[in-house]
Design a protein around this motif. Structure first.
Motif, mmCIF file in Angstrom:
data_model
loop_
_atom_site.group_PDB
_atom_site.id
_atom_site.type_symbol
_atom_site.label_atom_id
_atom_site.label_comp_id
_atom_site.label_asym_id
_atom_site.label_seq_id
_atom_site.Cartn_x
_atom_site.Cartn_y
_atom_site.Cartn_z
ATOM 1 N N GLN A 175 0.807 -1.219 0.000
ATOM 2 C CA GLN A 175 0.000 0.000 0.000
ATOM 3 C C GLN A 175 0.841 1.271 0.000
ATOM 4 O O GLN A 175 0.387 2.328 -0.437
ATOM 5 N N ILE A 176 2.088 1.158 0.453
ATOM 6 C CA ILE A 176 2.942 2.349 0.473
ATOM 7 C C ILE A 176 3.186 2.880 -0.934
ATOM 8 O O ILE A 176 3.472 4.059 -1.142
ATOM 9 N N ASP A 234 0.793 5.692 -1.568
ATOM 10 C CA ASP A 234 0.743 6.707 -0.516
ATOM 11 C C ASP A 234 1.496 7.968 -0.955
ATOM 12 O O ASP A 234 2.717 7.962 -1.096
ATOM 13 N N ASN A 259 2.007 10.572 0.801
ATOM 14 C CA ASN A 259 2.847 11.035 1.902
ATOM 15 C C ASN A 259 4.186 10.309 1.960
ATOM 16 O O ASN A 259 5.127 10.769 2.610
ATOM 17 N N ALA A 260 4.272 9.159 1.281
ATOM 18 C CA ALA A 260 5.521 8.389 1.229
ATOM 19 C C ALA A 260 6.176 8.527 -0.141
ATOM 20 O O ALA A 260 6.914 7.636 -0.578
ATOM 21 N N ASN A 261 5.888 9.647 -0.815
ATOM 22 C CA ASN A 261 6.439 9.931 -2.146
ATOM 23 C C ASN A 261 5.970 8.913 -3.185
ATOM 24 O O ASN A 261 6.673 8.620 -4.150
ATOM 25 N N GLY A 262 4.767 8.381 -2.976
ATOM 26 C CA GLY A 262 4.181 7.480 -3.949
ATOM 27 C C GLY A 262 2.957 8.115 -4.577
ATOM 28 O O GLY A 262 2.948 9.304 -4.899
ATOM 29 N N SER A 313 11.157 3.124 -7.309
ATOM 30 C CA SER A 313 10.310 3.316 -6.135
ATOM 31 C C SER A 313 11.215 3.630 -4.938
ATOM 32 O O SER A 313 12.290 3.038 -4.813
ATOM 33 N N PRO A 314 10.849 4.568 -4.032
ATOM 34 C CA PRO A 314 9.577 5.299 -4.054
ATOM 35 C C PRO A 314 9.546 6.360 -5.145
ATOM 36 O O PRO A 314 10.573 6.880 -5.560
#
Length: 472
Positions: free
Chosen positions: A338-339, A342, A344-347, A440-441
Protein backbone atom coordinates in the motif's frame (compact mmCIF):
# COMPACT_ATOMS: atom_id res chain seq x y z
CA UNK A 1 4.37 15.80 -13.90
CA UNK A 2 5.19 19.43 -13.19
CA UNK A 3 8.09 20.83 -15.15
CA UNK A 4 10.22 17.99 -13.82
CA UNK A 5 8.71 15.70 -16.31
CA UNK A 6 8.30 12.79 -18.54
CA UNK A 7 9.71 9.92 -20.49
CA UNK A 8 8.70 10.27 -23.73
CA UNK A 9 -13.39 18.81 -24.20
CA UNK A 10 -16.69 18.66 -21.10
CA UNK A 11 -15.07 17.14 -23.85
CA UNK A 12 -18.10 16.13 -25.70
CA UNK A 13 -18.69 12.53 -24.73
CA UNK A 14 -20.78 10.83 -27.37
CA UNK A 15 -23.06 8.07 -26.10
CA UNK A 16 -24.38 5.24 -28.20
CA UNK A 17 -27.25 6.98 -29.89
CA UNK A 18 -30.28 5.95 -31.87
CA UNK A 19 -31.10 8.39 -34.64
CA UNK A 20 -34.84 7.89 -34.34
CA UNK A 21 -35.38 9.95 -31.15
CA UNK A 22 -33.11 12.83 -32.19
CA UNK A 23 -35.06 16.01 -31.79
CA UNK A 24 -37.01 17.74 -34.54
CA UNK A 25 -34.39 20.41 -35.09
CA UNK A 26 -31.91 17.97 -36.61
CA UNK A 27 -34.27 17.36 -39.53
CA UNK A 28 -35.29 19.39 -42.57
CA UNK A 29 -38.79 19.92 -43.97
CA UNK A 30 -39.17 19.63 -47.72
CA UNK A 31 -42.53 20.38 -49.30
CA UNK A 32 -43.99 17.55 -51.40
CA UNK A 33 -47.48 18.58 -52.47
CA UNK A 34 -50.63 20.33 -51.32
CA UNK A 35 -53.44 17.89 -51.96
CA UNK A 36 -56.76 19.43 -53.07
CA UNK A 37 -59.52 16.98 -52.17
CA UNK A 38 -63.14 17.01 -53.30
CA UNK A 39 -64.17 18.42 -49.95
CA UNK A 40 -62.22 21.68 -49.85
CA UNK A 41 -62.64 21.90 -46.08
CA UNK A 42 -60.50 18.77 -45.73
CA UNK A 43 -57.69 19.99 -47.95
CA UNK A 44 -54.27 19.22 -46.45
CA UNK A 45 -50.66 20.10 -47.05
CA UNK A 46 -48.00 17.47 -46.51
CA UNK A 47 -44.31 18.16 -45.83
CA UNK A 48 -41.67 15.46 -45.99
CA UNK A 49 -39.50 15.28 -42.90
CA UNK A 50 -35.94 14.29 -43.81
CA UNK A 51 -32.77 14.02 -41.76
CA UNK A 52 -30.22 16.85 -41.91
CA UNK A 53 -27.67 14.34 -43.25
CA UNK A 54 -29.95 13.14 -46.07
CA UNK A 55 -28.05 13.29 -49.43
CA UNK A 56 -30.69 15.69 -50.81
CA UNK A 57 -29.67 18.31 -48.26
CA UNK A 58 -26.08 18.28 -49.49
CA UNK A 59 -27.22 18.28 -53.13
CA UNK A 60 -28.99 21.59 -52.46
CA UNK A 61 -25.54 22.96 -51.58
CA UNK A 62 -23.84 21.48 -54.63
CA UNK A 63 -22.33 18.50 -52.76
CA UNK A 64 -22.82 14.85 -53.62
CA UNK A 65 -22.75 13.63 -50.04
CA UNK A 66 -21.83 14.52 -46.46
CA UNK A 67 -18.08 15.02 -45.92
CA UNK A 68 -18.44 13.18 -42.58
CA UNK A 69 -18.50 9.43 -42.09
CA UNK A 70 -21.36 7.80 -40.15
CA UNK A 71 -19.69 7.98 -36.74
CA UNK A 72 -18.59 11.60 -37.18
CA UNK A 73 -22.16 12.52 -38.21
CA UNK A 74 -23.51 11.07 -34.96
CA UNK A 75 -20.85 12.97 -33.01
CA UNK A 76 -21.94 16.19 -34.72
CA UNK A 77 -25.57 15.59 -33.77
CA UNK A 78 -24.73 14.92 -30.14
CA UNK A 79 -22.55 18.03 -30.03
CA UNK A 80 -25.46 20.10 -31.37
CA UNK A 81 -27.66 18.61 -28.65
CA UNK A 82 -25.23 19.85 -26.02
CA UNK A 83 -25.06 23.32 -27.59
CA UNK A 84 -28.86 23.57 -27.53
CA UNK A 85 -28.90 22.43 -23.92
CA UNK A 86 -26.36 25.10 -22.95
CA UNK A 87 -28.49 27.78 -24.63
CA UNK A 88 -31.65 26.70 -22.85
CA UNK A 89 -30.05 26.58 -19.41
CA UNK A 90 -27.81 29.65 -19.84
CA UNK A 91 -24.72 27.59 -19.01
CA UNK A 92 -21.48 29.18 -20.17
CA UNK A 93 -19.14 26.57 -21.57
CA UNK A 94 -16.33 26.71 -24.08
CA UNK A 95 -14.48 23.98 -25.88
CA UNK A 96 -11.30 23.71 -27.90
CA UNK A 97 -10.66 21.23 -30.74
CA UNK A 98 -8.35 18.42 -29.65
CA UNK A 99 -6.78 15.58 -31.65
CA UNK A 100 -4.13 12.87 -31.35
CA UNK A 101 -0.56 13.51 -32.50
CA UNK A 102 -0.20 10.45 -34.74
CA UNK A 103 0.21 12.44 -37.95
CA UNK A 104 3.01 14.45 -36.29
CA UNK A 105 4.74 11.34 -35.02
CA UNK A 106 4.01 12.44 -31.45
CA UNK A 107 2.45 10.38 -28.67
CA UNK A 108 0.54 13.34 -27.22
CA UNK A 109 -2.69 15.24 -27.87
CA UNK A 110 -2.94 18.71 -29.37
CA UNK A 111 -5.38 21.54 -28.71
CA UNK A 112 -5.98 24.54 -30.95
CA UNK A 113 -5.69 27.92 -29.21
CA UNK A 114 -6.24 31.50 -30.34
CA UNK A 115 -4.01 34.03 -28.59
CA UNK A 116 -3.51 37.77 -28.97
CA UNK A 117 -5.59 40.61 -30.41
CA UNK A 118 -6.19 40.01 -33.26
CA UNK A 119 -5.72 36.35 -32.40
CA UNK A 120 -3.10 34.03 -33.83
CA UNK A 121 -3.75 30.26 -34.04
CA UNK A 122 -1.50 27.53 -32.66
CA UNK A 123 -1.67 23.80 -31.94
CA UNK A 124 -0.29 23.12 -28.47
CA UNK A 125 0.35 19.90 -26.55
CA UNK A 126 -2.41 19.49 -23.94
CA UNK A 127 -0.46 18.67 -20.78
CA UNK A 128 -2.10 18.22 -17.37
CA UNK A 129 1.35 17.57 -15.89
CA UNK A 130 2.77 21.01 -16.63
CA UNK A 131 1.78 24.51 -15.59
CA UNK A 132 3.50 26.80 -18.11
CA UNK A 133 1.68 27.67 -21.34
CA UNK A 134 4.18 28.67 -24.01
CA UNK A 135 4.61 28.87 -27.76
CA UNK A 136 7.34 29.68 -30.25
CA UNK A 137 7.79 33.41 -30.41
CA UNK A 138 9.69 36.02 -32.45
CA UNK A 139 9.69 38.86 -29.92
CA UNK A 140 12.99 40.78 -30.02
CA UNK A 141 13.48 42.74 -26.80
CA UNK A 142 16.80 44.35 -25.94
CA UNK A 143 19.19 42.56 -23.61
CA UNK A 144 17.74 39.18 -24.54
CA UNK A 145 20.76 36.95 -23.86
CA UNK A 146 19.42 33.37 -24.03
CA UNK A 147 20.88 31.37 -26.89
CA UNK A 148 18.47 30.47 -29.64
CA UNK A 149 18.62 27.58 -32.09
CA UNK A 150 18.27 29.24 -35.46
CA UNK A 151 18.23 25.99 -37.44
CA UNK A 152 14.63 25.04 -36.82
CA UNK A 153 13.00 28.37 -35.96
CA UNK A 154 12.10 29.16 -39.59
CA UNK A 155 10.03 26.00 -39.89
CA UNK A 156 7.73 26.80 -36.97
CA UNK A 157 4.64 28.89 -36.57
CA UNK A 158 5.58 31.89 -34.47
CA UNK A 159 3.65 34.06 -32.06
CA UNK A 160 4.31 37.72 -32.86
CA UNK A 161 3.70 39.86 -29.74
CA UNK A 162 4.20 43.00 -31.83
CA UNK A 163 1.00 42.14 -33.74
CA UNK A 164 -1.07 41.81 -30.56
CA UNK A 165 -2.63 44.93 -29.00
CA UNK A 166 -3.16 43.08 -25.73
CA UNK A 167 0.35 41.66 -25.18
CA UNK A 168 2.22 42.99 -22.15
CA UNK A 169 5.72 41.76 -21.21
CA UNK A 170 6.47 40.99 -17.56
CA UNK A 171 9.46 43.01 -16.35
CA UNK A 172 12.32 41.40 -14.46
CA UNK A 173 12.14 43.97 -11.66
CA UNK A 174 8.52 43.11 -10.79
CA UNK A 175 7.34 41.10 -7.80
CA UNK A 176 5.59 38.84 -10.30
CA UNK A 177 8.90 37.87 -11.87
CA UNK A 178 10.91 37.55 -8.66
CA UNK A 179 8.33 35.62 -6.64
CA UNK A 180 5.05 34.74 -8.34
CA UNK A 181 6.56 33.09 -11.41
CA UNK A 182 9.52 31.42 -9.70
CA UNK A 183 7.77 28.03 -9.85
CA UNK A 184 7.69 28.43 -13.65
CA UNK A 185 11.44 28.83 -13.93
CA UNK A 186 11.74 32.63 -13.86
CA UNK A 187 15.35 33.85 -13.79
CA UNK A 188 16.81 36.46 -11.46
CA UNK A 189 18.88 38.18 -14.15
CA UNK A 190 17.75 41.83 -14.42
CA UNK A 191 20.08 44.19 -16.31
CA UNK A 192 17.62 47.10 -15.98
CA UNK A 193 14.14 47.67 -14.53
CA UNK A 194 12.37 47.54 -17.91
CA UNK A 195 14.06 44.36 -19.14
CA UNK A 196 11.78 41.34 -19.65
CA UNK A 197 11.41 38.54 -17.13
CA UNK A 198 13.22 35.52 -18.57
CA UNK A 199 12.54 31.85 -17.93
CA UNK A 200 14.33 28.53 -18.32
CA UNK A 201 11.68 25.82 -18.00
CA UNK A 202 12.88 22.20 -17.94
CA UNK A 203 11.14 18.82 -18.18
CA UNK A 204 12.17 15.53 -16.61
CA UNK A 205 13.32 14.13 -19.96
CA UNK A 206 15.89 16.92 -20.32
CA UNK A 207 14.01 18.98 -22.91
CA UNK A 208 12.98 22.53 -22.15
CA UNK A 209 11.92 25.99 -23.26
CA UNK A 210 13.64 29.34 -22.75
CA UNK A 211 12.18 32.75 -23.33
CA UNK A 212 10.37 35.64 -21.66
CA UNK A 213 7.12 35.97 -19.77
CA UNK A 214 4.21 38.06 -20.90
CA UNK A 215 0.44 38.38 -20.52
CA UNK A 216 -2.13 38.27 -23.29
CA UNK A 217 -5.73 37.40 -24.17
CA UNK A 218 -7.06 34.06 -25.38
CA UNK A 219 -10.18 33.94 -27.54
CA UNK A 220 -12.42 30.92 -26.98
CA UNK A 221 -15.56 29.69 -28.70
CA UNK A 222 -18.52 29.38 -26.33
CA UNK A 223 -20.86 26.49 -27.02
CA UNK A 224 -23.73 28.93 -27.61
CA UNK A 225 -21.90 30.32 -30.63
CA UNK A 226 -20.54 33.49 -29.03
CA UNK A 227 -16.89 34.37 -28.40
CA UNK A 228 -15.37 34.50 -24.94
CA UNK A 229 -12.16 36.12 -23.69
CA UNK A 230 -9.60 34.91 -21.16
CA UNK A 231 -7.74 38.12 -20.42
CA UNK A 232 -4.39 38.78 -18.81
CA UNK A 233 -3.21 35.17 -19.14
CA UNK A 234 0.42 34.38 -18.27
CA UNK A 235 2.21 33.05 -21.35
CA UNK A 236 5.73 32.03 -22.22
CA UNK A 237 7.23 33.58 -25.33
CA UNK A 238 9.76 30.88 -26.23
CA UNK A 239 12.83 31.86 -28.24
CA UNK A 240 14.96 28.77 -27.69
CA UNK A 241 14.05 25.12 -27.25
CA UNK A 242 16.06 22.23 -25.86
CA UNK A 243 14.72 19.36 -27.90
CA UNK A 244 13.83 16.00 -26.43
CA UNK A 245 10.85 13.62 -26.10
CA UNK A 246 8.56 16.39 -24.81
CA UNK A 247 9.81 19.34 -26.85
CA UNK A 248 10.61 19.11 -30.55
CA UNK A 249 10.60 21.25 -33.67
CA UNK A 250 7.32 19.61 -34.71
CA UNK A 251 5.27 21.46 -32.08
CA UNK A 252 4.06 25.04 -31.73
CA UNK A 253 4.21 24.93 -27.95
CA UNK A 254 2.51 23.53 -24.88
CA UNK A 255 -0.77 24.28 -23.08
CA UNK A 256 -0.11 24.00 -19.35
CA UNK A 257 -3.20 22.42 -17.79
CA UNK A 258 -1.60 21.79 -14.41
CA UNK A 259 -3.02 22.85 -11.05
CA UNK A 260 -1.26 25.95 -9.76
CA UNK A 261 -1.63 29.70 -9.86
CA UNK A 262 -1.30 31.46 -13.21
CA UNK A 263 -2.06 28.36 -15.30
CA UNK A 264 -4.52 28.20 -18.16
CA UNK A 265 -6.74 25.93 -16.04
CA UNK A 266 -6.75 28.34 -13.08
CA UNK A 267 -7.91 31.24 -15.24
CA UNK A 268 -10.38 29.32 -17.42
CA UNK A 269 -11.97 27.37 -14.57
CA UNK A 270 -12.43 30.50 -12.46
CA UNK A 271 -14.54 32.02 -15.25
CA UNK A 272 -16.41 28.90 -16.33
CA UNK A 273 -17.72 26.99 -13.35
CA UNK A 274 -14.64 25.33 -11.90
CA UNK A 275 -14.73 22.27 -14.17
CA UNK A 276 -12.89 21.02 -17.21
CA UNK A 277 -12.95 17.76 -19.09
CA UNK A 278 -11.54 15.91 -22.07
CA UNK A 279 -12.15 12.71 -23.97
CA UNK A 280 -9.05 11.35 -25.72
CA UNK A 281 -9.75 9.71 -29.07
CA UNK A 282 -7.77 6.59 -29.95
CA UNK A 283 -4.09 7.58 -29.97
CA UNK A 284 -3.74 6.16 -33.51
CA UNK A 285 -6.48 8.44 -34.90
CA UNK A 286 -5.59 10.77 -37.76
CA UNK A 287 -5.90 14.53 -37.34
CA UNK A 288 -9.30 14.66 -39.06
CA UNK A 289 -10.73 12.79 -36.03
CA UNK A 290 -11.04 15.05 -33.02
CA UNK A 291 -12.91 15.79 -29.85
CA UNK A 292 -12.77 18.70 -27.42
CA UNK A 293 -11.14 20.04 -24.31
CA UNK A 294 -14.08 21.66 -22.53
CA UNK A 295 -14.32 24.15 -19.66
CA UNK A 296 -17.54 24.74 -17.74
CA UNK A 297 -20.67 22.87 -16.82
CA UNK A 298 -21.96 20.21 -19.19
CA UNK A 299 -25.18 18.46 -20.03
CA UNK A 300 -26.39 16.21 -17.21
CA UNK A 301 -24.31 13.09 -17.51
CA UNK A 302 -26.96 11.05 -15.73
CA UNK A 303 -28.91 11.06 -18.99
CA UNK A 304 -25.87 10.36 -21.15
CA UNK A 305 -23.45 8.06 -19.42
CA UNK A 306 -24.25 4.47 -18.64
CA UNK A 307 -21.30 3.93 -16.34
CA UNK A 308 -20.00 6.95 -14.47
CA UNK A 309 -17.48 6.72 -11.64
CA UNK A 310 -16.47 9.37 -9.11
CA UNK A 311 -13.37 9.51 -6.91
CA UNK A 312 -11.70 12.26 -4.86
CA UNK A 313 -9.14 14.48 -6.57
CA UNK A 314 -5.80 14.72 -4.76
CA UNK A 315 -4.06 18.01 -5.56
CA UNK A 316 -0.30 17.48 -5.85
CA UNK A 317 0.44 20.80 -7.53
CA UNK A 318 0.60 21.02 -10.45
CA UNK A 319 -0.55 17.41 -10.85
CA UNK A 320 -3.92 15.64 -10.57
CA UNK A 321 -3.63 12.74 -8.14
CA UNK A 322 -5.97 9.84 -7.40
CA UNK A 323 -6.09 7.62 -4.35
CA UNK A 324 -5.58 4.06 -5.57
CA UNK A 325 -6.85 1.17 -3.46
CA UNK A 326 -5.29 -1.48 -5.67
CA UNK A 327 -4.99 -3.07 -9.12
CA UNK A 328 -6.75 -6.23 -10.25
CA UNK A 329 -5.95 -8.47 -13.21
CA UNK A 330 -8.65 -10.83 -14.41
CA UNK A 331 -10.76 -9.96 -11.37
CA UNK A 332 -8.02 -10.88 -8.86
CA UNK A 333 -6.45 -8.18 -6.68
CA UNK A 334 -2.66 -8.13 -6.91
CA UNK A 335 -0.40 -8.14 -3.87
CA UNK A 336 1.08 -4.66 -4.03
CA UNK A 337 2.37 -2.84 -0.92
CA UNK A 338 0.00 0.00 0.00
CA UNK A 339 2.94 2.35 0.47
CA UNK A 340 3.21 2.42 -3.34
CA UNK A 341 -0.09 4.38 -3.44
CA UNK A 342 0.74 6.71 -0.52
CA UNK A 343 1.39 10.32 -1.54
CA UNK A 344 2.85 11.04 1.90
CA UNK A 345 5.52 8.39 1.23
CA UNK A 346 6.44 9.93 -2.15
CA UNK A 347 4.18 7.48 -3.95
CA UNK A 348 0.65 7.86 -5.30
CA UNK A 349 -0.84 7.90 -8.79
CA UNK A 350 -1.13 10.87 -11.15
CA UNK A 351 -3.28 11.34 -14.27
CA UNK A 352 -1.11 12.95 -16.93
CA UNK A 353 -2.27 13.75 -20.47
CA UNK A 354 1.28 14.74 -21.47
CA UNK A 355 2.83 11.31 -20.78
CA UNK A 356 2.08 8.62 -23.36
CA UNK A 357 2.77 5.36 -21.58
CA UNK A 358 1.69 4.31 -18.11
CA UNK A 359 4.50 4.27 -15.55
CA UNK A 360 4.20 2.12 -12.42
CA UNK A 361 6.46 2.10 -9.38
CA UNK A 362 8.57 -1.07 -9.49
CA UNK A 363 6.63 -3.18 -6.92
CA UNK A 364 3.35 -2.51 -8.75
CA UNK A 365 4.94 -2.99 -12.17
CA UNK A 366 6.37 -6.42 -11.33
CA UNK A 367 3.04 -7.64 -9.97
CA UNK A 368 1.10 -6.36 -12.99
CA UNK A 369 3.54 -7.75 -15.56
CA UNK A 370 3.59 -11.18 -13.95
CA UNK A 371 -0.20 -11.36 -14.09
CA UNK A 372 -0.41 -10.05 -17.67
CA UNK A 373 2.38 -12.02 -19.31
CA UNK A 374 1.43 -15.54 -18.23
CA UNK A 375 -1.90 -15.66 -20.17
CA UNK A 376 -0.11 -14.26 -23.25
CA UNK A 377 2.30 -17.22 -23.48
CA UNK A 378 0.14 -18.59 -26.31
CA UNK A 379 0.83 -15.49 -28.44
CA UNK A 380 3.86 -15.36 -30.76
CA UNK A 381 6.55 -13.28 -29.06
CA UNK A 382 8.66 -10.68 -30.85
CA UNK A 383 11.92 -9.00 -29.89
CA UNK A 384 11.25 -6.15 -27.50
CA UNK A 385 12.89 -2.74 -27.82
CA UNK A 386 13.40 0.17 -25.48
CA UNK A 387 11.40 1.13 -23.47
CA UNK A 388 9.19 -1.98 -23.87
CA UNK A 389 10.00 -5.31 -22.24
CA UNK A 390 7.29 -7.58 -23.70
CA UNK A 391 6.18 -7.52 -27.33
CA UNK A 392 4.01 -9.83 -29.45
CA UNK A 393 3.06 -10.43 -33.05
CA UNK A 394 -0.10 -8.64 -34.16
CA UNK A 395 -0.89 -11.47 -36.56
CA UNK A 396 -3.70 -13.52 -35.11
CA UNK A 397 -3.57 -11.65 -31.79
CA UNK A 398 -6.77 -12.28 -29.82
CA UNK A 399 -7.64 -9.65 -27.21
CA UNK A 400 -9.62 -12.29 -25.34
CA UNK A 401 -6.31 -13.88 -24.33
CA UNK A 402 -5.31 -10.73 -22.44
CA UNK A 403 -6.76 -10.57 -18.91
CA UNK A 404 -8.68 -7.43 -17.97
CA UNK A 405 -6.73 -4.87 -15.99
CA UNK A 406 -8.52 -2.52 -13.58
CA UNK A 407 -7.47 0.32 -11.30
CA UNK A 408 -9.56 0.58 -8.13
CA UNK A 409 -9.86 4.07 -6.64
CA UNK A 410 -11.11 5.47 -3.36
CA UNK A 411 -14.90 5.47 -3.10
CA UNK A 412 -15.37 2.28 -5.08
CA UNK A 413 -14.59 3.80 -8.50
CA UNK A 414 -13.25 1.23 -10.96
CA UNK A 415 -11.29 2.17 -14.09
CA UNK A 416 -11.14 -0.72 -16.58
CA UNK A 417 -9.44 0.40 -19.81
CA UNK A 418 -9.83 -1.61 -23.03
CA UNK A 419 -7.07 -4.12 -23.81
CA UNK A 420 -5.77 -1.90 -26.65
CA UNK A 421 -4.87 0.72 -24.02
CA UNK A 422 -2.28 -1.48 -22.29
CA UNK A 423 -1.35 -4.00 -25.01
CA UNK A 424 -0.72 -1.30 -27.56
CA UNK A 425 0.07 -1.22 -31.28
CA UNK A 426 3.64 0.00 -31.80
CA UNK A 427 3.93 -1.06 -35.47
CA UNK A 428 1.40 -2.65 -37.84
CA UNK A 429 3.00 -6.04 -37.09
CA UNK A 430 3.79 -5.66 -33.41
CA UNK A 431 2.06 -5.07 -30.08
CA UNK A 432 3.78 -4.39 -26.77
CA UNK A 433 2.69 -4.09 -23.16
CA UNK A 434 2.55 -0.30 -22.80
CA UNK A 435 3.38 -0.20 -19.09
CA UNK A 436 6.85 0.78 -17.89
CA UNK A 437 8.48 0.22 -14.50
CA UNK A 438 10.00 3.20 -12.67
CA UNK A 439 12.02 3.56 -9.49
CA UNK A 440 10.31 3.32 -6.13
CA UNK A 441 9.58 5.30 -4.05
CA UNK A 442 8.12 7.64 -6.61
CA UNK A 443 4.76 8.48 -8.15
CA UNK A 444 3.09 6.25 -10.74
CA UNK A 445 1.51 7.87 -13.81
CA UNK A 446 -1.55 6.86 -15.81
CA UNK A 447 -0.61 8.10 -19.27
CA UNK A 448 -2.77 9.28 -22.14
CA UNK A 449 -2.91 5.93 -24.00
CA UNK A 450 -4.36 4.27 -20.91
CA UNK A 451 -6.85 7.17 -20.59
CA UNK A 452 -8.08 7.02 -24.20
CA UNK A 453 -11.72 6.31 -25.03
CA UNK A 454 -12.86 7.61 -21.66
CA UNK A 455 -14.41 10.90 -20.62
CA UNK A 456 -12.48 12.54 -17.75
CA UNK A 457 -14.00 15.46 -15.88
CA UNK A 458 -12.12 17.41 -13.21
CA UNK A 459 -14.24 19.32 -10.69
CA UNK A 460 -11.85 21.78 -9.07
CA UNK A 461 -14.50 23.15 -6.70
CA UNK A 462 -15.63 19.87 -5.17
CA UNK A 463 -12.21 18.21 -5.67
CA UNK A 464 -13.48 15.18 -7.56
CA UNK A 465 -12.69 13.34 -10.79
CA UNK A 466 -15.45 11.66 -12.77
CA UNK A 467 -14.86 9.25 -15.64
CA UNK A 468 -16.80 6.92 -17.89
CA UNK A 469 -16.18 4.79 -20.99
CA UNK A 470 -16.84 6.70 -24.21
CA UNK A 471 -16.12 6.40 -27.94
CA UNK A 472 -15.18 10.11 -27.80
Amino acid sequence: MKQRKKTTSTMNWIPPISLSPICFFFFFLLPIVAHGLKDQTSATMRLELIHRHDPRVFQLHGKKQSPLDKFERVKELAHRDMVRYARRTNLETFDMPMHAGRDLGAGVYFVQVKVGTPFQRFWLIADTGSDLTWFNCNYKPQNFTLRRKRRSQSRRRMFSPQRSRTFQPVTCSSQECKVDLSHLGSLQACPNTSAPCLYDFRYLDGSGAQGLFGRDTFTVGLTDGRKGKLKDMVIGCTRSMIEGPTVSKKIDGLLGLGLSEDTFVAKAASQYGGKFSYCLVDHLSHKNISNFLTFGSTISKASLLREIHTTPLVVVSPNYGLNVVGISIGGQFLRIPQIVWDFNANGGVILDSGTSLTLLARPAYLAVIEALVKPLDLVEKMKAFDPFEFCYSSKGFDENLAPRLAFHFEGGARFEPPVKSYVIDVTPEQKCIGIIGVDSPGPSIIGNIMQQNHLWEFDLVHKTVQFAPSPC
